[in-house]
Design an enzyme around this catalytic site. Structure first.
Site, PDB file in Angstrom:
ATOM      1  N   GLU A  88      83.860 167.322  44.010  1.00 42.30           N
ATOM      2  CA  GLU A  88      83.549 168.725  44.314  1.00 42.30           C
ATOM      3  C   GLU A  88      82.896 168.831  45.694  1.00 42.30           C
ATOM      4  O   GLU A  88      83.229 169.722  46.491  1.00 42.30           O
ATOM      5  CB  GLU A  88      82.613 169.283  43.243  1.00 42.30           C
ATOM      6  CG  GLU A  88      82.131 170.698  43.512  1.00 42.30           C
ATOM      7  CD  GLU A  88      80.804 170.978  42.839  1.00 42.30           C
ATOM      8  OE1 GLU A  88      80.172 171.983  43.204  1.00 42.30           O
ATOM      9  OE2 GLU A  88      80.376 170.190  41.983  1.00 42.30           O
TER      10      GLU A  88
ATOM     11  N   ASP B  30      84.658 170.890  48.627  1.00 43.54           N
ATOM     12  CA  ASP B  30      83.971 172.035  49.211  1.00 43.54           C
ATOM     13  C   ASP B  30      84.058 171.991  50.735  1.00 43.54           C
ATOM     14  O   ASP B  30      84.311 173.004  51.393  1.00 43.54           O
ATOM     15  CB  ASP B  30      82.519 172.045  48.750  1.00 43.54           C
ATOM     16  CG  ASP B  30      81.706 173.150  49.400  1.00 43.54           C
ATOM     17  OD1 ASP B  30      82.000 174.331  49.149  1.00 43.54           O
ATOM     18  OD2 ASP B  30      80.775 172.839  50.175  1.00 43.54           O
TER      19      ASP B  30
ATOM     20  N   GLU C 207      87.277 173.086  43.532  1.00 45.91           N
ATOM     21  CA  GLU C 207      86.828 172.264  44.658  1.00 45.91           C
ATOM     22  C   GLU C 207      87.062 170.777  44.395  1.00 45.91           C
ATOM     23  O   GLU C 207      87.445 170.030  45.311  1.00 45.91           O
ATOM     24  CB  GLU C 207      85.355 172.540  44.936  1.00 45.91           C
ATOM     25  CG  GLU C 207      85.112 173.949  45.467  1.00 45.91           C
ATOM     26  CD  GLU C 207      83.646 174.293  45.629  1.00 45.91           C
ATOM     27  OE1 GLU C 207      83.338 175.239  46.380  1.00 45.91           O
ATOM     28  OE2 GLU C 207      82.797 173.623  44.996  1.00 45.91           O
TER      29      GLU C 207
END
Length: 221
Positions: free
Chosen positions: A37, A41, A114
């Site tokens: 993630e 991101d 993400e």
């Protein structure tokens, strides 16, 4: 789900991308998605930034930042997870999180989008990850240019309060839930009045405050 992403991800990496911390806590040694993630991101922010920069040469840095924040917000990404990826049934959750409807929580769905982007980057590199991001958010990037006050609810609330001759927005925070699934609650009032005009919840302080500011802005009419 992979068809919607338009790419392939190896089974082990895909499982990790779909594994919530609560599941890993109940199954020691199983990796969860948080590192993916984190990576996804950054890739998402890069692609959204370069796309908005190219599409809107007339926009200022501040305007572009607001558009990007809206495009990659929890609300936007969770909607993509639900409507494009239909990822809910595939998320691996701990027993308690599952009982609490974790597969439908916007915060978790946002994280999953993400983490899948991060997994794509690890598997195929930036070009394939960029292509996946475009498939997922190009429509959203087009929409944010027309959203007005929704681009930045906190600023919009402050501007409206000033126009109405009211005080500065003040945010009051509370945190609840276990460490791996904290819920932030924000309540906003104006100046010294103390009357709450908006309340919002989210997986971070910022997200909760944005939700509260939106509610407050609508309260002011």
């Amino acid at each position: 789900m992979l068809e919607a992403l338009g790419t392939t991800i190896s089974p082990d990496l895909l499982v990790q991308a779909l594994t919530h911390r609560s599941f890993a806590h109940e199954h020691p040694g199983v990796p969860h998605y948080e590192r993916l993630e984190f990576l996804g991101d950054a890739v998402l922010e890069l692609v959204a930034t370069e796309t908005l920069f190219a599409r809107h040469p007339d926009k200022s840095e501040g305007e572009l930042a607001k558009m990007r924040a809206r495009a990659v917000s929890e609300d936007s990404l969770s909607a993509i997870a639900k409507k494009k990826l239909h990822v809910g049934p595939y998320i691996l959750l701990g027993h308690g999180e599952s009982e609490q409807g974790g597969a439908e929580k916007n915060s978790i769905l946002c994280d999953i989008v993400e983490s899948l982007i991060g997994a794509t980057f690890l598997e195929h590199g930036i070009d394939e990850a960029r292509a996946v991001v475009h498939r997922l958010i190009d429509e959203t990037l087009d929409e944010v240019a027309t959203e007005g006050p929704a681009l930045d609810w906190k600023t919009s609330l402050t501007v409206k309060a000033h126009k109405l001759g009211k005080g500065e927005p003040v945010y009051h925070m509370e945190v609840s839930g276990p460490e791996y699934a904290q819920v932030f609650t924000a309540r906003v009032s104006l100046g010294e009045d103390g009357t709450v005009i908006g309340e919002g919840r989210g997986s971070s302080k910022r997200k909760a405050q944005l939700a509260a500011a939106e509610a407050g802005w609508k309260t002011l009419g």
